[in-house]
Each structure stands twice: as structure tokens, then as C-alpha cells.
Design an enzyme around this catalytic site. Structure first.
Site, mmCIF file in Angstrom:
data_model
loop_
_atom_site.group_PDB
_atom_site.id
_atom_site.type_symbol
_atom_site.label_atom_id
_atom_site.label_comp_id
_atom_site.label_asym_id
_atom_site.label_seq_id
_atom_site.Cartn_x
_atom_site.Cartn_y
_atom_site.Cartn_z
ATOM 1 C CB SER A 134 -0.951 -0.036 1.195
ATOM 2 O OG SER A 134 -1.973 0.926 1.043
ATOM 3 C CE LYS A 166 -16.444 19.461 10.390
ATOM 4 N NZ LYS A 166 -15.172 19.692 9.667
#
Length: 269
Positions: free
Chosen positions: A115, A167
């Protein structure tokens, strides 16, 4: 009495002379070694990248030190990392790429370089992996937990006050809405495209070759070699030898190892 004093004086003179000779030899030896080997002569530097990638600042400082060292003619970056955050991984990749523009940088993969660890490795001029190294994992992931039922069982109520519809996306206290899932998927897709583009460009892969390896799968070093994600199978010593070759250094050239070992999971940014 005078005879005794003369004997003691002679002994002291001999000891003093021996001390001066020893000190002179030590200084001469140090001077000779500093001009023929070590960090004050042409050498290969070795820097470790170890741990989960939460931060890039310590590694970038190490790279800046190498950039300022005129006697550092090549570098080996030894990677043992499962990856981590995207931003720091990209910064580490860019710093290695910048260093490779000045001196040859060879990547040596240890047990794990996956990764973000593989992302960082792309900055090197040549990548070595052991046959059993775990690498690739060219993908992006976010994981969430829904504790809504647990909160109900415990008779706990939690709420948030927000300005901005998204949010509190990913809140563990409620189910994720379809539009929130779509938003996060688009976010991850964008990061994945960035990762894929760098892999394709740095490894000279076709679209077809990229599609076969960039689906998030983990690969062994041997599999990654066949897929052209690494250049050669070999360990640390092979990487050092290749670095010396690329830099035009003799086999006996010094190897300076950074004993600090850059740990990527430090708390600063």
C-alpha cells in the site's frame, strides 16, 4: 636518593614519550580512516522506513541530510511498512523521487512494503524485493463501525450539532446514508486513481497490466516481479551492490547506515 630520582625521571620520560606516540598514532589513524572510508568519503547511505505511515517529516529530514552530503553517492531505502495515510505516503514518495534525481536510489523491500509502503518505493530508481516479501496492495480503504445497537442496549443517546450536511459522515452512532456512501466512494476512487497513475508511469505498465494488479490485492515479491511491479528479486546486500554499481563506486566503498531507523508512526506531521 639521586639515583632513585634519575630512575623515576627516566620512567616518567618513557611513559610520556609512549603516551605522545600513542596519541599521535590514534590521531593519524583517525585522519587516515576519515579520508578513506565512512561518511567523509564516497559512500552509500542506508535509511530505514519502518512502521505505519502516519508522518513523513522525519524521513524528509533524513533525505535532506543526504541531499546536503556531497560524499553520499547513492542511497538504499530499506522499507518495512504496511502503508498508512495517503498524504504522508505521497510526500515520502516525492522525497525519494527528488533524491533519485541527484543520486541513484535503490529500494530494498524487507518483509512488508505494501500500500503506502509500495507507493513510497515507486520513487526509487530500482526496486528489489525478496521472493516472500508482501507488497503491492494498490488500493485505498476506509473502515467504519456502527455502534447504534450497542448504544440502544446501553440506553445511551448521542447526537451531534453540525454545519455542513456531510460534516459527520462516518459517525459510528448511526447508519450511513446512501448519499454519504456515494460521497466516500468518490473520495476513495479519486485517491485510487492518483495511486494508479503513479504506478503506471513509474513502472511503465499498460492499462491492461495495471488493471490486473491495481485492484488492492497483496502480492509476494515473486508475483510482483512477474507483474513488473519490482525490478529484481534480492535482499539488502543485493540492493547495496546495485547502488554501488549505479553510482560507479568500487565494491569496497563504505556503507553508512542510519542507526536511528526512520520510524514513520511518530506523532508529528
Amino acid at each position: 636518593m639521586k639515583k632513585l630520582m634519575r630512575i623515576l625521571g627516566t620512567i616518567m620520560a618513557v611513559c610520556f614519550t609512549a603516551m605522545i606516540v600513542s596519541l599521535t598514532f590514534t590521531v593519524f589513524k583517525h585522519s587516515l580512516s576519515s579520508t578513506s572510508q565512512g561518511p567523509h568519503s564516497p559512500h552509500v547511505a542506508v535509511v530505514d522506513l519502518t512502521g505505519v505511515i502516519y508522518s513523513s517529516s522525519s524521513f524528509i529530514k533524513d533525505v535532506e541530510t543526504l541531499l546536503d552530503n556531497t560524499e553520499c553517492k547513492a542511497a538504499v531505502i530499506r522499507i518495512n511498512s504496511p502503508g498508512g495515510l495517503v498524504g504522508p505516503s505521497q510526500e515520502i514518495y516525492q522525497s525519494i523521487k527528488t533524491l533519485d534525481q541527484k543520486i541513484p536510489v535503490v529500494i530494498s523491500m524487507g518483509s512488508l512494503a505494501a500500500s503506502g509502503g509500495y507507493y513510497a518505493a515507486l520513487g526509487g530508481r530500482k526496486i528489489f524485493a525478496n521472493p516472500g516479501t508482501l507488497t503491492a496492495s494498490i488500493g485505498v480503504i476506509m473502515e467504519f463501525m456502527n455502534t447504534e445497537k450497542l448504544m440502544d442496549w446501553a440506553k445511551l443517546e448521542r447526537f451531534s450539532i453540525k454545519a455542513g450536511k456531510l460534516k459527520d459522515v462516518g459517525s459510528p452512532t448511526r447508519k450511513m446514508l446512501p448519499e454519504e456512501k456515494a460521497f466516500l466512494q468518490e473520495l476513495l476512487n479519486d485517491v485510487h486513481v492518483q495511486f494508479r497513475q503513479e504506478v503506471k508511469a513509474r513502472r511503465n505498465l499498460t492499462d491492461s497490466e495495471l488493471d490486473q494488479v491495481a485492484d488492492g490485492r497483496v502480492m509476494t515479491g515473486a508475483q510482483a516481479h512477474k507483474a513488473k511491479l519490482v525490478d529484481a528479486l534480492g535482499g539488502y546486500q543485493d540492493a547495496v551492490k546495485e547502488a554501488k554499481k549505479l553510482a560507479g563506486l568500487p565494491d569496497k566503498a563504505s556503507v553508512v547506515i542510519d542507526r536511528k531507523s526512520t520510524r514513520l508512526n511518530s506523532s508529528h506531521g
